[in-house]
Write an enzyme that holds these catalytic residues in place. Structure first.
Site, PDB file in Angstrom:
ATOM      1  N   ASP A  36      -5.641   6.089   8.549  1.00 17.85           N
ATOM      2  CA  ASP A  36      -6.246   5.566   7.415  1.00 17.85           C
ATOM      3  C   ASP A  36      -6.869   4.675   8.126  1.00 17.85           C
ATOM      4  O   ASP A  36      -6.329   3.263   7.586  1.00 17.85           O
ATOM      5  CB  ASP A  36      -5.093   5.377   6.989  1.00 17.85           C
ATOM      6  CG  ASP A  36      -4.926   5.126   5.616  1.00 17.85           C
ATOM      7  OD1 ASP A  36      -6.380   5.579   5.446  1.00 17.85           O
ATOM      8  OD2 ASP A  36      -4.013   4.086   4.480  1.00 17.85           O
TER       9      ASP A  36
ATOM     10  N   LYS B 258       7.029  -5.540   8.203  1.00 18.96           N
ATOM     11  CA  LYS B 258       6.614  -4.514   6.792  1.00 18.96           C
ATOM     12  C   LYS B 258       7.713  -3.873   6.613  1.00 18.96           C
ATOM     13  O   LYS B 258       8.066  -3.136   7.337  1.00 18.96           O
ATOM     14  CB  LYS B 258       5.964  -3.860   7.641  1.00 18.96           C
ATOM     15  CG  LYS B 258       4.918  -2.715   6.774  1.00 18.96           C
ATOM     16  CD  LYS B 258       3.920  -2.128   7.277  1.00 18.96           C
ATOM     17  CE  LYS B 258       3.823  -1.107   6.247  1.00 18.96           C
ATOM     18  NZ  LYS B 258       2.453  -0.457   6.700  1.00 18.96           N
TER      19      LYS B 258
ATOM     20  N   GLY C 275       0.722  -1.364   0.010  1.00 18.04           N
ATOM     21  CA  GLY C 275      -0.306   0.173   0.076  1.00 18.04           C
ATOM     22  C   GLY C 275       0.803   1.132  -0.093  1.00 18.04           C
ATOM     23  O   GLY C 275       2.068   1.070  -0.376  1.00 18.04           O
ATOM     24  N   GLY C 276       0.246   2.496   0.511  1.00 17.34           N
ATOM     25  CA  GLY C 276       0.681   3.853   0.335  1.00 17.34           C
ATOM     26  C   GLY C 276       2.090   4.213   1.488  1.00 17.34           C
ATOM     27  O   GLY C 276       3.463   4.740   1.002  1.00 17.34           O
TER      28      GLY C 276
ATOM     29  N   GLY D   7       4.014   0.995   2.829  1.00 15.90           N
ATOM     30  CA  GLY D   7       4.645  -0.057   2.647  1.00 15.90           C
ATOM     31  C   GLY D   7       4.632  -1.619   1.982  1.00 15.90           C
ATOM     32  O   GLY D   7       3.259  -0.884   1.602  1.00 15.90           O
TER      33      GLY D   7
ATOM     34  N   VAL E 233       4.119  -5.503   2.677  1.00 10.89           N
ATOM     35  CA  VAL E 233       3.847  -6.874   3.647  1.00 10.89           C
ATOM     36  C   VAL E 233       4.009  -7.384   3.190  1.00 10.89           C
ATOM     37  O   VAL E 233       3.390  -8.537   2.814  1.00 10.89           O
ATOM     38  CB  VAL E 233       2.905  -6.245   4.470  1.00 10.89           C
ATOM     39  CG1 VAL E 233       2.525  -7.396   5.921  1.00 10.89           C
ATOM     40  CG2 VAL E 233       2.304  -5.208   5.119  1.00 10.89           C
TER      41      VAL E 233
END
Length: 712
Positions: free
Chosen positions: A548, A452, A434-435, A437, A439
């Site tokens: 988020d 992560k 995602g934005g 990092g 995983v």
């Protein structure tokens, strides 16, 4: 017909058949040699065993090919029971090249659309598979969303495809460059026994640049390239499409090599000097070992290659079984494989040779010494960099403080440990990106963990990282994913979390479309998420603003227990109600509009985002979703439904069909409405939201129980 409906009908039709078809590949009686009366060619095309033309000419009926002669006297060969035209078959590679299937969607004025039959193939009766690594899927045309439907050997349904965006300026196009505008391409995700090419019905209309769109399977290494002329001249494409090829892999059986070799009666690699090669755990094929060539499926089919006929040997070449020797003639020495490499024996030549050997040894020793010195220098340099990063993020003081508060429960790892745990961050272990990092799944101390790699970190967060990780590590709530450790000796810290097994709420709602989700489960997920956020807002010290909140950051285990993740993911954020002013960060569709406008982030911003998540749970629609050709905002649709007093119209069908569910829907809609107030100060606190959802859940359970025992 809508492709989704067509694809489901196809799956329902083929689902009972494919396992039987796959099993029949091994159950059929297999013959080891081809009868002498069988034809060896179809026209000019040679057909080698295990394949055959005509009844009883293949290894089994599944390897029989159909050879047809047209009115002009030309021969064509087809996979049996299909119209897939075979152009060549490689016995050694286990591959066949076929005429590429192309779906043409042409417009002849508006609204007249010419749609030929959809290119599709069911290879279930044959040994063939649509190759995943040797093909690519292409769409050519100005505007058009092409799709590829597949059914794998495990009966999984897979859809792939790509969007060729509409061309508004032909000058931006470049020949041989498939950039996504006017042309797009995508990989084939998995080998398949069934495929169908189609265009989505809501594809954009053709522009002035073309009247046709094309979706097709193309050999990945084929010389075919996109040309801008295809967009304005269908005749140009049709001329080049004649030579388009696609690739099918084939297996001799659906057993793996280990299983097949246990029954030598049916084992297909009958030639000496042959070997067995597994194909994606879906079957196997045979090949000759190195140094031999021929047909491994017939006795003595693999013959020694006489390398001396093809190699440049300037000495004496001797062919050996599976190899060769190239030696200098008697009375000479040196390297016979290069021109002028053989020298006459003699005292001067021998002395010169000794000098060369001595000088070579000196050079090798010098190089090895230089390499060792350089290696030591590099190791020390890397160690110094790692010490710099370690101290930069808190260093020894942070380590001691973490040990005093957590003992050995919080782990500070070395980079080598994480490389070993993730197999050097192998793409196969990637579970999310995602934005903030990426995983990876990893194993540490025989326990699955989520590792992560954060993408970026600012200078302020770099200085405060140790303090912030210390705060996050003290969070202790059953519905918040636990942080287990970190690695500080890298440029950007790597975080270690507990591993949650069953994906995200986003996967459950929007990717598992056939799964029925009772309102009881939805209320459980909503309540546990609200309780986790309430804990962050009210009981953490200092309080935490998540930043988020969205469906993809809500993890679920196999019992639908919620684990809220990614709270301050790469930069954990302790904050107070009046002290948090930052740049806008979050996900489109979930962002608090007041936060976007003012830049002021508070705990009420999380409340707004949670309201969108709760609305997703009730409607099973994404925060932004497509309705026909339009992209709609779920929040805007909700406000419109409120205004028209018709919220039921946007609810998920699984809810509206349940009488007990409809009893509590007004309460849940009211919670959503309050969470989505434009003014943050009017929104309730998360603990109030959690209490309201809990009350609705109890009311639903009570109503359902009473209805079960006949009280209502």
């Amino acid at each position: 017909m809508n492709f989704l409906v067509l694809f489901k009908l196809t799956v329902l039709t083929l689902a009972p058949l494919l396992p039987l078809l796959l099993a029949s590949l091994t159950s059929s009686v297999a013959q080891l040699v081809q009868p002498p009366w069988c034809p060896t060619h179809c026209g000019d095309m040679k057909v080698d065993f295990p394949f055959g033309v005509g009844e009883g000419c293949g290894r089994s009926e599944h390897f029989q090919l159909d050879c047809e002669k047209n009115d002009l006297g030309n021969f064509s060969m087809f996979v049996r029971y299909t119209r897939v035209e075979v152009l060549s078959i490689s016995i050694s590679e286990g591959r066949a090249r076929v005429k590429s299937p192309v779906y043409r969607l042409c417009y002849r004025g508006i609204p007249t659309i010419i749609k030929p039959n959809l290119p599709e193939a069911n290879l279930g009766y044959s040994p063939f598979w649509l190759s995943s690594n040797a093909n690519k899927f292409m769409v050519i045309g100005s505007g058009g969303l092409g799709g590829l439907g597949l059914i794998t050997g495990t009966m999984s349904k897979i859809k792939s495809g790509c969007m060729a965006w509409e061309v508004f300026d032909q000058e931006i196009l470049v020949d041989s460059l498939c950039s996504g505008i006017g042309c797009c391409e995508n990989i084939i995700p998995y080998p398949s026994k069934y495929f169908q090419i189609y265009f989505y019905e809501n594809s954009l209309p053709a522009s002035v640049f073309n009247t046709c769109r094309y979706a097709m399977l193309v050999e990945a290494n084929n010389i075919f390239k996109f040309r801008t002329s295809y967009l304005i001249s269908p005749e140009s494409f049709e001329k080049d499409a004649i030579s388009l090829l696609a690739v099918l892999d084939w297996t001799i059986s659906n057993d793996t090599c280990n299983i097949a070799q246990q029954n030598m009666t049916s084992y297909a690699c009958v030639s000496s000097h042959s070997k067995c090669i597994d194909y994606n755990n879906l079957g196997y094929h045979c090949s000759c070992v190195q140094g031999y060539q021929g047909n491994p499926y017939v006795p003595s089919g693999c013959q020694d290659i006489d390398e001396c006929l093809n190699l440049n040997c300037f000495g004496i070449c001797t062919n050996t079984p599976g190899s060769f020797k190239c030696e200098c003639p008697p009375g000479t020495h040196g390297n016979g494989s290069i021109s002028g490499g053989c020298y006459k024996n003699g005292p001067k030549i021998q002395l010169w040779g000794k000098m060369v050997i001595g000088f070579s040894i000196f050079i090798v020793v010098l190089l090895l010494s230089s390499f060792l010195v350089y290696s030591v220098y590099q190791r020390r340099k890397v160690a110094a960099i790692k010490r710099k990063y370690f101290q930069q993020y808190g260093g020894q003081l942070f380590l001691e403080e973490m040990k005093s508060k957590h003992g050995v429960s919080f782990r500070i790892c070395k980079e080598e440990e994480l490389i070993e745990a993730t197999n050097n961050f192998d793409e196969k272990n990637k579970v999310a990106g995602g934005g903030n990092g990426i995983v990876y799944r990893g194993t540490m101390d025989n326990k699955l963990v989520a590792i992560k790699k954060c993408k970026t970190i600012g200078e302020r967060e770099r200085k405060e990282f140790g303090k912030e990780i210390l705060i996050l590590s003290q969070l202790n709530h059953k519905n918040i994913v636990a942080i287990l450790g970190c690695c500080l000796e890298v440029e950007i810290p790597i975080l270690i979390y507990e591993f949650i097994s069953d994906g995200t709420l986003f996967d459950l709602l929007h990717r598992k479309c056939d799964v029925h989700i009772p309102l009881r489960i939805r209320l459980k997920i909503a309540q546990e998420t609200a309780e986790a956020l309430s804990y962050l807002h009210s009981w953490a010290s200092p309080i935490i603003v998540h930043r988020d909140v969205k469906a993809s950051n809500i993890l679920l285990d196999e019992n639908f227990v919620v684990k809220v993740s990614d709270f301050g993911a790469s930069v954990p954020t302790p904050c107070g109600e009046d002290e948090f002013l930052t740049h806008v960060q979050g996900t489109r569709g979930y962002l608090d509009p007041e936060y976007v406008q003012t830049g002021q982030l508070t705990v009420r911003s999380d409340v707004y985002s949670f309201g969108v998540v709760l609305l997703e749970l009730l409607t099973r629609k994404m925060a932004f979703y497509t309705d026909g050709l339009q992209v709609r905002s779920l929040v805007a649709v909700f406000y419109s439904a409120i205004k028209e007093n018709n919220v039921v119209a946007i609810l998920d069908d699984d809810i509206t069909g349940d009488e007990e569910s409809m009893d509590v829907i007004p309460e849940l809609v009211e919670i959503v409405r309050k969470c989505l107030y434009m003014e943050g100060e009017r929104r309730p606190e998360m603990r109030q939201v959690a209490a309201a959802i809990e009350a609705s859940s109890k009311s639903y359970e009570k109503s359902a129980t009473q209805r079960e025992i006949g009280l209502i």
